[in-house]
Motif scaffolding. Sequence first.
Motif, PDB file in Angstrom:
ATOM      1  N   GLY A  66      78.753  52.534 -49.543  1.00 11.12           N
ATOM      2  CA  GLY A  66      79.050  53.617 -48.610  1.00 11.12           C
ATOM      3  C   GLY A  66      79.641  54.776 -49.384  1.00 11.12           C
ATOM      4  N   ALA A  67      80.589  55.487 -48.797  1.00 13.44           N
ATOM      5  CA  ALA A  67      81.193  56.630 -49.490  1.00 13.44           C
ATOM      6  C   ALA A  67      82.173  56.140 -50.547  1.00 13.44           C
ATOM      7  CB  ALA A  67      81.908  57.530 -48.483  1.00 13.44           C
ATOM      8  N   PHE A  68      82.161  56.772 -51.693  1.00 10.29           N
ATOM      9  CA  PHE A  68      83.088  56.414 -52.772  1.00 10.29           C
ATOM     10  C   PHE A  68      83.912  57.629 -53.196  1.00 10.29           C
ATOM     11  CE2 PHE A  68      83.881  55.605 -57.395  1.00 10.29           C
ATOM     12  CZ  PHE A  68      84.757  54.548 -57.244  1.00 10.29           C
ATOM     13  N   CYS A  69      83.229  58.705 -53.638  1.00  9.76           N
ATOM     14  CA  CYS A  69      83.980  59.867 -54.140  1.00  9.76           C
ATOM     15  C   CYS A  69      84.400  60.817 -53.021  1.00  9.76           C
ATOM     16  CB  CYS A  69      83.166  60.624 -55.186  1.00  9.76           C
ATOM     17  SG  CYS A  69      81.827  61.617 -54.475  1.00  9.76           S
ATOM     18  N   GLY A  70      83.669  60.799 -51.914  1.00 13.14           N
ATOM     19  CA  GLY A  70      84.022  61.645 -50.784  1.00 13.14           C
ATOM     20  C   GLY A  70      83.773  63.130 -50.973  1.00 13.14           C
ATOM     21  N   ILE A  71      83.266  63.544 -52.142  1.00 17.99           N
ATOM     22  CA  ILE A  71      83.113  64.986 -52.386  1.00 17.99           C
ATOM     23  C   ILE A  71      81.739  65.365 -52.928  1.00 17.99           C
ATOM     24  CG2 ILE A  71      85.595  65.314 -52.767  1.00 17.99           C
ATOM     25  CD1 ILE A  71      84.915  65.620 -55.804  1.00 17.99           C
ATOM     26  N   GLY A  72      80.743  64.496 -52.742  1.00 24.13           N
ATOM     27  CA  GLY A  72      79.394  64.895 -53.153  1.00 24.13           C
ATOM     28  C   GLY A  72      79.049  64.661 -54.610  1.00 24.13           C
ATOM     29  N   GLN A  73      79.877  63.904 -55.337  1.00 24.39           N
ATOM     30  CA  GLN A  73      79.622  63.712 -56.768  1.00 24.39           C
ATOM     31  C   GLN A  73      78.927  62.396 -57.102  1.00 24.39           C
ATOM     32  OE1 GLN A  73      79.971  65.565 -59.388  1.00 24.39           O
ATOM     33  NE2 GLN A  73      81.546  67.107 -59.041  1.00 24.39           N
ATOM     34  N   CYS A  74      79.208  61.315 -56.336  1.00 25.19           N
ATOM     35  CA  CYS A  74      78.774  59.987 -56.786  1.00 25.19           C
ATOM     36  C   CYS A  74      77.428  59.562 -56.204  1.00 25.19           C
ATOM     37  CB  CYS A  74      79.837  58.942 -56.445  1.00 25.19           C
ATOM     38  SG  CYS A  74      79.917  58.523 -54.681  1.00 25.19           S
ATOM     39  N   TYR A  75      76.990  60.144 -55.132  1.00 23.18           N
ATOM     40  CA  TYR A  75      75.719  59.804 -54.468  1.00 23.18           C
ATOM     41  C   TYR A  75      75.676  58.364 -53.973  1.00 23.18           C
ATOM     42  CZ  TYR A  75      74.043  64.278 -56.191  1.00 23.18           C
ATOM     43  OH  TYR A  75      73.918  65.617 -56.446  1.00 23.18           O
ATOM     44  N   ASP A  76      76.817  57.709 -53.870  1.00 23.03           N
ATOM     45  CA  ASP A  76      76.838  56.350 -53.350  1.00 23.03           C
ATOM     46  C   ASP A  76      76.628  56.342 -51.838  1.00 23.03           C
ATOM     47  OD1 ASP A  76      76.888  54.061 -54.795  1.00 23.03           O
ATOM     48  OD2 ASP A  76      79.038  54.092 -55.201  1.00 23.03           O
ATOM     49  N   CYS A  77      76.860  57.465 -51.183  1.00 25.71           N
ATOM     50  CA  CYS A  77      76.861  57.508 -49.715  1.00 25.71           C
ATOM     51  C   CYS A  77      75.506  57.886 -49.137  1.00 25.71           C
ATOM     52  CB  CYS A  77      77.918  58.498 -49.239  1.00 25.71           C
ATOM     53  SG  CYS A  77      77.524  60.197 -49.680  1.00 25.71           S
ATOM     54  N   LEU A  78      74.456  57.858 -49.984  1.00 30.87           N
ATOM     55  CA  LEU A  78      73.133  58.280 -49.507  1.00 30.87           C
ATOM     56  C   LEU A  78      72.745  57.533 -48.239  1.00 30.87           C
ATOM     57  CD1 LEU A  78      71.218  58.501 -52.904  1.00 30.87           C
ATOM     58  CD2 LEU A  78      72.185  60.366 -51.548  1.00 30.87           C
ATOM     59  N   GLN A  87      70.299  61.556 -48.145  1.00 31.48           N
ATOM     60  CA  GLN A  87      71.216  62.643 -47.857  1.00 31.48           C
ATOM     61  C   GLN A  87      72.636  62.133 -48.051  1.00 31.48           C
ATOM     62  OE1 GLN A  87      69.793  65.583 -45.467  1.00 31.48           O
ATOM     63  NE2 GLN A  87      69.029  64.144 -43.944  1.00 31.48           N
ATOM     64  N   ARG A  88      73.481  62.986 -48.631  1.00 32.91           N
ATOM     65  CA  ARG A  88      74.863  62.565 -48.876  1.00 32.91           C
ATOM     66  C   ARG A  88      75.663  62.624 -47.573  1.00 32.91           C
ATOM     67  NH1 ARG A  88      75.855  66.453 -53.936  1.00 32.91           N
ATOM     68  NH2 ARG A  88      74.436  67.678 -52.667  1.00 32.91           N
ATOM     69  N   ALA A  89      76.007  61.445 -47.080  1.00 32.65           N
ATOM     70  CA  ALA A  89      76.701  61.358 -45.793  1.00 32.65           C
ATOM     71  C   ALA A  89      78.060  62.052 -45.824  1.00 32.65           C
ATOM     72  CB  ALA A  89      76.884  59.896 -45.402  1.00 32.65           C
ATOM     73  N   CYS A  90      78.675  62.136 -47.018  1.00 30.90           N
ATOM     74  CA  CYS A  90      80.006  62.758 -47.078  1.00 30.90           C
ATOM     75  C   CYS A  90      79.929  64.267 -46.908  1.00 30.90           C
ATOM     76  CB  CYS A  90      80.721  62.388 -48.377  1.00 30.90           C
ATOM     77  SG  CYS A  90      79.977  63.098 -49.856  1.00 30.90           S
ATOM     78  N   LEU A  91      78.743  64.846 -47.132  1.00 33.04           N
ATOM     79  CA  LEU A  91      78.601  66.297 -46.988  1.00 33.04           C
ATOM     80  C   LEU A  91      77.871  66.692 -45.711  1.00 33.04           C
ATOM     81  CD1 LEU A  91      77.517  67.421 -50.595  1.00 33.04           C
ATOM     82  CD2 LEU A  91      79.819  67.233 -49.656  1.00 33.04           C
TER      83      LEU A  91
HETATM   84  S1  FES Z   1      80.727  59.762 -51.334  1.00 35.22           S
HETATM   85 FE1  FES Z   1      80.182  60.396 -53.309  1.00 35.22          FE
HETATM   86  S2  FES Z   1      78.498  61.679 -52.890  1.00 35.22           S
HETATM   87 FE2  FES Z   1      79.154  61.159 -50.916  1.00 35.22          FE
END
Ligand code: FES
Lengths: 113, 508
Positions: A66-78, A87-91
């Motif tokens: 799920g979300a890891f970095c919360g700011i659009g950097q890690c792409y784990d939240c696709l 799509q990045r769910a955090c953004l």
């Molecule tokens: S949580 Fe890292 S890109 Fe969305």
Amino acid sequence: MMQSRTRPPERPPRTHPPTPEHPVSYKLTFDGRELPAQEGQSVAAALWSAGILAWRTTRTNGAPRGAFCGIGQCYDCLVTVNGRPNQRACLLPARPGDTVTTQEGTGRAALED
Amino acid sequence: MPRSKTELAVVGAGPAGLAAAVTAADLGLTVTLLDAGARPGGQYYRHPAPALAATHPQAAAPHHDRRTFTTLLSRLRAHQAAGRIAYVPHHHVWSVTRADPTRTDPTWTLHTRTTESAPTSVTAPLAVTAPAVLLATGSYERHLPFPGWTLPGVVGAGGAQAMLKGGLVLPGRRIVVAGSGPLLLAVAGSLAGAGARVPAVVEAAAYTGYATGGAAATAALLRNPAKLAEGARHGAALLRAHTRLLTRHAVVEAHGTDRVEAVTVARLDRDWRPVPGTSRRIPCDALAVGHGLVPELSLATALGCATRTAPDGTVALALDADLRTSVPGVWSAGETGGIGGAQLAVAEGALAAHSIAQAPAPTRLRRTRTRLRAFADVMGAAHRPGAGWQHWLPDATDVCRCEEVPAGRIRESLAELGARDARTVKLLTRAGMGWCQGRMCGPAVAALCAAAGAGAGTDTGTDTGTDTGTDTGTDTGAEETAPAPDRRPLACPVPLRDLAQLPLPAAD
Ligand code: FES
């Protein structure tokens, strides 16, 4: 993997018109389950507030993420939203009636263009 | 938008970029301020959308430096209204190129693409041309992997903070906060303030590190009483929340199958090696973890800006007293020049703006910068990861989250396949080749290389986009060899259709 727990919605739906005190709250669905969301929340925030921490499985090991970095950097939240994968769910802002589905592997299964 | 007349393009609307843009506009320049975010403020001043904030009055509670932010914001709005600043949110700058390579004085073109936050009406890629560029791209979190760090419920400490600030949500009810650096106390304080139970803050460094840095370090601490008070405030809030502060400890494993259910915490020796027999288990439903911050240099290193190793072990830009990079026409301010916090970023942004506008900078600003930079250096050195952390990284644990590359494969490429640097490790293992382009695994891969006696990375100059993020996150002699800049030709994934729209380079 996501458990198919069925529990009642956390919050009763609001019925009054939106005002600063009672802003728009609406529904989206996650893998067919209805969730409440609030205007201004990202898809990730809406999922977190429903206690959902994973909405993707990885390409190689099928591990939940799920979300890891919360700011659009890690792409784990696709995530796949309304059929659009990766799509990045955090953004991504949550919008009324969004259909959010667990994204498996590359997410290309549903890729259109 | 007066884009054609832009005299300065600022990348990033966080503390540094905002301060730079409004100061430059005060000094008469026309500015385009580009930002990937939906609202100005960057990570530090991140705040929820107005509609969401209205539901949670506590979200509007004053956070640190709120006044500075409010002032910057009203200056931004005034300059926007006067047409001196074009503020462009939702746009990620993915490349900066020379607009006309034949000219001796540089003119830059900044290529952007919209992010997921953009409303559907905003989709066109946008290119901005300007004679001066200021990179205020900030930083992202440094991560050191451990078994279980890919489990749902394990989130970045900065990530938890960002989701709370922007979305008013928590990843769980009982959240352990772990890693290293001053951010941990702030994160723990915010999570507890939002109603989470924080059983422990697990800090790998010893705070005594601040006091053992010698006379210069002591002086830096004493000249920053506000910073010390801030630390004490966080500490007091946590005491009230019944949070235990464990220093010289680390989370060495997260347990759970579908999500985190508990963590194992162990005591560390001076070198950050877990001490056998000191493990204990702490039940939790989330873990917020991070080991400080790493400067975001994608655009800067792609331009060829010179770098240095900062006291915290990260690669930062080498900047002069006026925030110039080594590339004429390119300035940078804030975390890109070394992790140092929002106040320093604001001072540096204003200083850079004076330099770009060729106006004399106030002495006060220079003094503030020197004082805060000295404090940041002491802090960075105290929390710099010790090489012993690799003892909590078994071969089976994934180091690269995107490509799912375990530590064993990286070690094998170094010990048996002859890899001598992070770049070769990347080619052999795919670590750092995924979506995030090594931002999450870069420091760990560099540390594994260093431990194997290989260089952290070598830049061959023929960049094909295959460099691992070689942030040389840890020591083991990383300073002797100049760290390879963290080069990526594109600062984010870019669709082929955007690339296809670029003008063709002139034939040789
Ligand atoms: S949580 Fe890292 S890109 Fe969305």
